[in-house]
Design a protein around this motif. Structure first.
Motif, PDB file in Angstrom:
ATOM      1  N   MET A 187       5.187   4.782  15.561  1.00  0.00           N
ATOM      2  CA  MET A 187       5.664   3.525  14.958  1.00  0.00           C
ATOM      3  C   MET A 187       6.982   3.792  14.244  1.00  0.00           C
ATOM      4  O   MET A 187       7.124   4.799  13.548  1.00  0.00           O
ATOM      5  N   ASN A 188       7.935   2.885  14.408  1.00  0.00           N
ATOM      6  CA  ASN A 188       9.250   3.054  13.803  1.00  0.00           C
ATOM      7  C   ASN A 188       9.766   1.695  13.328  1.00  0.00           C
ATOM      8  O   ASN A 188      10.546   1.031  14.014  1.00  0.00           O
ATOM      9  N   PRO A 189       9.336   1.248  12.131  1.00  0.00           N
ATOM     10  CA  PRO A 189       9.730  -0.083  11.640  1.00  0.00           C
ATOM     11  C   PRO A 189      11.235  -0.266  11.516  1.00  0.00           C
ATOM     12  O   PRO A 189      11.750  -1.357  11.773  1.00  0.00           O
ATOM     13  N   LEU A 190      11.958   0.782  11.098  1.00  0.00           N
ATOM     14  CA  LEU A 190      13.405   0.650  10.951  1.00  0.00           C
ATOM     15  C   LEU A 190      14.073   0.391  12.303  1.00  0.00           C
ATOM     16  O   LEU A 190      14.986  -0.438  12.411  1.00  0.00           O
ATOM     17  N   ARG A 191      13.613   1.103  13.331  1.00  0.00           N
ATOM     18  CA  ARG A 191      14.171   0.862  14.665  1.00  0.00           C
ATOM     19  C   ARG A 191      13.820  -0.540  15.149  1.00  0.00           C
ATOM     20  O   ARG A 191      14.613  -1.198  15.825  1.00  0.00           O
ATOM     21  N   SER A 192      12.618  -1.018  14.789  1.00  0.00           N
ATOM     22  CA  SER A 192      12.225  -2.372  15.148  1.00  0.00           C
ATOM     23  C   SER A 192      13.173  -3.396  14.532  1.00  0.00           C
ATOM     24  O   SER A 192      13.655  -4.314  15.209  1.00  0.00           O
ATOM     25  N   LEU A 193      13.467  -3.232  13.233  1.00  0.00           N
ATOM     26  CA  LEU A 193      14.393  -4.148  12.560  1.00  0.00           C
ATOM     27  C   LEU A 193      15.790  -4.062  13.165  1.00  0.00           C
ATOM     28  O   LEU A 193      16.471  -5.083  13.333  1.00  0.00           O
ATOM     29  N   HIS A 194      16.210  -2.859  13.520  1.00  0.00           N
ATOM     30  CA  HIS A 194      17.524  -2.683  14.131  1.00  0.00           C
ATOM     31  C   HIS A 194      17.593  -3.393  15.479  1.00  0.00           C
ATOM     32  O   HIS A 194      18.591  -4.066  15.789  1.00  0.00           O
ATOM     33  N   THR A 195      16.543  -3.278  16.268  1.00  0.00           N
ATOM     34  CA  THR A 195      16.501  -3.945  17.576  1.00  0.00           C
ATOM     35  C   THR A 195      16.567  -5.455  17.408  1.00  0.00           C
ATOM     36  O   THR A 195      17.287  -6.149  18.143  1.00  0.00           O
ATOM     37  N   ILE A 196      15.833  -5.977  16.430  1.00  0.00           N
ATOM     38  CA  ILE A 196      15.845  -7.427  16.187  1.00  0.00           C
ATOM     39  C   ILE A 196      17.242  -7.884  15.763  1.00  0.00           C
ATOM     40  O   ILE A 196      17.752  -8.916  16.237  1.00  0.00           O
ATOM     41  N   SER A 197      17.876  -7.111  14.890  1.00  0.00           N
ATOM     42  CA  SER A 197      19.197  -7.505  14.384  1.00  0.00           C
ATOM     43  C   SER A 197      20.252  -7.537  15.479  1.00  0.00           C
ATOM     44  O   SER A 197      21.275  -8.221  15.348  1.00  0.00           O
ATOM     45  N   ARG A 198      20.023  -6.802  16.553  1.00  0.00           N
ATOM     46  CA  ARG A 198      20.977  -6.746  17.661  1.00  0.00           C
ATOM     47  C   ARG A 198      20.549  -7.628  18.835  1.00  0.00           C
ATOM     48  O   ARG A 198      21.021  -7.448  19.958  1.00  0.00           O
ATOM     49  N   ALA A 199      19.658  -8.586  18.575  1.00  0.00           N
ATOM     50  CA  ALA A 199      19.200  -9.497  19.633  1.00  0.00           C
ATOM     51  C   ALA A 199      20.400 -10.173  20.285  1.00  0.00           C
ATOM     52  O   ALA A 199      21.329 -10.626  19.607  1.00  0.00           O
ATOM     53  N   SER A 200      20.369 -10.238  21.611  1.00  0.00           N
ATOM     54  CA  SER A 200      21.508 -10.780  22.343  1.00  0.00           C
ATOM     55  C   SER A 200      21.020 -11.635  23.502  1.00  0.00           C
ATOM     56  O   SER A 200      19.824 -11.852  23.688  1.00  0.00           O
ATOM     57  N   GLY A 201      21.962 -12.111  24.304  1.00  0.00           N
ATOM     58  CA  GLY A 201      21.617 -12.943  25.457  1.00  0.00           C
ATOM     59  C   GLY A 201      22.042 -14.376  25.252  1.00  0.00           C
ATOM     60  O   GLY A 201      22.690 -14.726  24.260  1.00  0.00           O
ATOM     61  N   ASP A 202      21.667 -15.223  26.190  1.00  0.00           N
ATOM     62  CA  ASP A 202      22.062 -16.626  26.146  1.00  0.00           C
ATOM     63  C   ASP A 202      20.986 -17.539  25.569  1.00  0.00           C
ATOM     64  O   ASP A 202      21.275 -18.661  25.155  1.00  0.00           O
ATOM     65  N   GLY A 203      19.738 -17.079  25.560  1.00  0.00           N
ATOM     66  CA  GLY A 203      18.645 -17.934  25.111  1.00  0.00           C
ATOM     67  C   GLY A 203      18.370 -17.801  23.628  1.00  0.00           C
ATOM     68  O   GLY A 203      18.942 -16.949  22.939  1.00  0.00           O
ATOM     69  N   PRO A 204      17.474 -18.638  23.103  1.00  0.00           N
ATOM     70  CA  PRO A 204      17.132 -18.592  21.679  1.00  0.00           C
ATOM     71  C   PRO A 204      16.265 -17.398  21.293  1.00  0.00           C
ATOM     72  O   PRO A 204      16.091 -17.117  20.113  1.00  0.00           O
ATOM     73  N   VAL A 205      15.692 -16.688  22.281  1.00  0.00           N
ATOM     74  CA  VAL A 205      14.893 -15.489  22.014  1.00  0.00           C
ATOM     75  C   VAL A 205      15.351 -14.391  22.966  1.00  0.00           C
ATOM     76  O   VAL A 205      15.525 -14.628  24.162  1.00  0.00           O
ATOM     77  N   ASP A 206      15.545 -13.197  22.429  1.00  0.00           N
ATOM     78  CA  ASP A 206      15.845 -12.034  23.263  1.00  0.00           C
ATOM     79  C   ASP A 206      14.508 -11.367  23.578  1.00  0.00           C
ATOM     80  O   ASP A 206      13.965 -10.603  22.778  1.00  0.00           O
ATOM     81  N   TRP A 207      13.960 -11.646  24.750  1.00  0.00           N
ATOM     82  CA  TRP A 207      12.607 -11.198  25.066  1.00  0.00           C
ATOM     83  C   TRP A 207      12.521  -9.693  25.294  1.00  0.00           C
ATOM     84  O   TRP A 207      11.490  -9.076  25.007  1.00  0.00           O
ATOM     85  N   THR A 208      13.589  -9.099  25.783  1.00  0.00           N
ATOM     86  CA  THR A 208      13.597  -7.643  25.918  1.00  0.00           C
ATOM     87  C   THR A 208      13.501  -6.994  24.543  1.00  0.00           C
ATOM     88  O   THR A 208      12.754  -6.026  24.337  1.00  0.00           O
ATOM     89  N   ALA A 209      14.238  -7.548  23.589  1.00  0.00           N
ATOM     90  CA  ALA A 209      14.184  -7.031  22.221  1.00  0.00           C
ATOM     91  C   ALA A 209      12.815  -7.260  21.600  1.00  0.00           C
ATOM     92  O   ALA A 209      12.313  -6.410  20.852  1.00  0.00           O
ATOM     93  N   VAL A 210      12.199  -8.385  21.891  1.00  0.00           N
ATOM     94  CA  VAL A 210      10.867  -8.669  21.360  1.00  0.00           C
ATOM     95  C   VAL A 210       9.878  -7.587  21.764  1.00  0.00           C
ATOM     96  O   VAL A 210       9.127  -7.052  20.939  1.00  0.00           O
ATOM     97  N   GLY A 211       9.867  -7.255  23.056  1.00  0.00           N
ATOM     98  CA  GLY A 211       8.932  -6.241  23.529  1.00  0.00           C
ATOM     99  C   GLY A 211       9.179  -4.886  22.887  1.00  0.00           C
ATOM    100  O   GLY A 211       8.247  -4.223  22.419  1.00  0.00           O
ATOM    101  N   ALA A 212      10.444  -4.487  22.834  1.00  0.00           N
ATOM    102  CA  ALA A 212      10.764  -3.177  22.251  1.00  0.00           C
ATOM    103  C   ALA A 212      10.464  -3.147  20.762  1.00  0.00           C
ATOM    104  O   ALA A 212       9.888  -2.178  20.245  1.00  0.00           O
ATOM    105  N   ALA A 213      10.852  -4.206  20.036  1.00  0.00           N
ATOM    106  CA  ALA A 213      10.659  -4.226  18.584  1.00  0.00           C
ATOM    107  C   ALA A 213       9.186  -4.317  18.217  1.00  0.00           C
ATOM    108  O   ALA A 213       8.737  -3.698  17.240  1.00  0.00           O
ATOM    109  N   ALA A 214       8.411  -5.096  18.969  1.00  0.00           N
ATOM    110  CA  ALA A 214       6.979  -5.213  18.684  1.00  0.00           C
ATOM    111  C   ALA A 214       6.279  -3.872  18.866  1.00  0.00           C
ATOM    112  O   ALA A 214       5.389  -3.507  18.084  1.00  0.00           O
ATOM    113  N   LYS A 215       6.681  -3.122  19.879  1.00  0.00           N
ATOM    114  CA  LYS A 215       6.073  -1.800  20.096  1.00  0.00           C
ATOM    115  C   LYS A 215       6.520  -0.803  19.019  1.00  0.00           C
ATOM    116  O   LYS A 215       5.729   0.038  18.581  1.00  0.00           O
ATOM    117  N   ASP A 216       7.775  -0.925  18.570  1.00  0.00           N
ATOM    118  CA  ASP A 216       8.227  -0.047  17.499  1.00  0.00           C
ATOM    119  C   ASP A 216       7.489  -0.331  16.183  1.00  0.00           C
ATOM    120  O   ASP A 216       7.356   0.562  15.341  1.00  0.00           O
TER     121      ASP A 216
END
Length: 317
Positions: A1-30
Motif C-alpha cells: 500500500m502506498n497512499p502518497l503514490r495514490s494521492l500523486h496519481t489522483i493529482s495528475r489525473a488527465s484525459g478528456d473525460g470527467p474521470v481518469d479511469w486509468t488513474a482510478v484503478g492505479a490509485a485505488a490499488k495503491d
C-alpha cells in the motif's frame, strides 16, 4: 500500500473525460493492500465444494434451473478493483458524455479522487460478488468472485469459523446466480432501467419512475437471494447474521459515512424489505410460488406490491 503514490496519481489525473479511469484503478490499488491468495489445495477445493453444494441445494430448494457462471474467481483486493473499474466506467459513461464543467481539470481530479475512495473502500470490504456485467458490450459472460483476504479477515474479526463463513457467502452469491439464470431477461431489464435513469440525470432531470422500478427489481433480487440462501444453507446461520449486523452497527463514523454515500444502507433495506415479501409469499405458495417472480418482467412485484404481498399474489394467480 502506498497512499502518497495514490494521492500523486489522483493529482495528475488527465484525459478528456470527467474521470481518469486509468488513474482510478492505479490509485485505488495503491490505497489498498492486496492481501494474499496463496491458498492450499484444501482451501481451493473448499471453495469448489462450497459452490457445488450451493448450486445443488439451491436447485433443489428453489426448483429453478440455472448454471454457474463460466468465470468463478478467488480474488485478492486488487483483482476485485481491476474487475470493477470497468463496471463503474460503464455505468458512468452516459453521465460523462453529457457533463460540462467550468474547470474541467480541477473537476477531473476531484471526480477521480472520490471514485478512487469508493473503490478502495469497497475493495477492502466486499466478501463475494455475483457480477452480471451489466451494460457490457459484446457477448460478456457473468462472473462470480470471492475476495479471499476479506473473507479471512472478517471471519477472524467476527470470531467465527472461516470455512463455515466462506460457505455462507458462497450460498448467497450462488443464489444470485440462480436468479439471473432463471430469468434470462433480467440483465436487459436492469440495463434498460439504469440507462433511463442515468440518461435523465445526465440531462439534468430525475426519472422517478425508472428509479422506482429499479429499486423494486433490486429489492426482489436481494430479497429472493436472502430467502433462498437461508432455506438452502446446510448449517445454522443465525449467529453469522447477528455478528455481521453487529459489526455493521459498530463501525466508526467514517465507515458509516462511506456506507451512506455508497448506498449500502439502501441495500440493507432492500434485503430486509425483499425478504419480508418473499417470506410471506413462500409461506402462502411455497418456494415454487415465490419463484414465479422470475417468469417475466411482468411478474416482478411493483414497489407497492412489495409492501402488500397479497396484492402481488392476487395479480399473478
Amino acid at each position: 500500500m502506498n497512499p502518497l503514490r495514490s494521492l500523486h496519481t489522483i493529482s495528475r489525473a488527465s484525459g478528456d473525460g470527467p474521470v481518469d479511469w486509468t488513474a482510478v484503478g492505479a490509485a485505488a490499488k495503491d490505497a489498498t493492500t492486496p492481501g494474499s491468495v496463496e491458498l492450499s489445495e484444501a482451501e481451493i477445493e473448499g471453495y469448489r465444494g462450497d459452490v457445488r453444494a450451493a448450486r445443488r441445494s439451491i436447485r433443489e430448494v428453489a426448483a429453478v434451473s440455472f448454471d454457474l457462471p463460466e468465470t468463478v474467481e478467488i480474488q485478492n483486493r486488487h483483482h476485485w478493483i481491476d474487475a470493477n473499474v470497468s463496471t463503474f466506467r460503464r455505468v458512468m459513461a452516459p453521465v460523462e458524455a453529457h457533463t460540462d464543467v467550468v474547470f474541467p481539470d480541477v473537476s477531473r481530479v476531484l471526480n477521480t479522487g472520490s471514485t478512487t475512495l469508493m473503490l478502495s473502500f469497497l475493495g477492502r470490504n466486499v466478501l463475494g460478488q455475483y457480477d452480471p456485467l451489466l451494460l457490457a458490450e459484446g457477448d460478456a459472460k457473468h462472473a462470480l468472485y470471492f475476495v479471499h483476504p476479506n473473507i479471512r479477515r472478517v471471519a477472524a474479526e467476527l470470531d467465527v469459523d472461516e470455512e463455515r463463513f466462506r460457505r455462507w457467502i458462497a450460498f448467497h452469491e450462488v443464489a444470485h446466480a440462480a436468479e439471473f439464470g432463471a430469468a434470462p431477461w433480467l440483465s436487459n431489464y436492469l440495463e434498460s432501467g439504469m440507462e433511463r435513469g442515468v440518461e435523465a440525470l445526465a440531462n439534468g432531470s430525475f426519472d422517478r419512475e425508472a428509479f422506482r422500478e429499479l429499486d423494486a427489481a433490486m429489492t426482489a433480487v436481494e430479497g429472493y437471494a436472502e430467502l433462498i440462501m437461508d432455506r438452502a444453507f446446510d448449517d445454522e446461520y443465525a449467529d453469522l447474521r447477528e455478528k455481521v449486523d453487529q459489526r455493521r452497527r459498530g463501525r466508526g463514523p467514517l465507515a458509516r459515512l462511506m456506507r451512506r454515500l455508497l448506498g449500502l444502507g439502501l441495500k440493507r433495506r432492500q434485503y430486509e424489505r425483499g425478504k419480508a415479501f418473499f417470506e410471506t409469499v413462500a409461506d402462502a405458495r411455497g418456494i415454487e410460488g415465490a419463484s414465479v417472480v422470475w417468469e417475466s418482467p411482468e411478474t416482478l412485484p411493483t414497489s407497492e406490491e412489495l409492501d402488500d404481498p397479497a396484492e402481488w399474489l392476487a395479480r399473478v394467480d
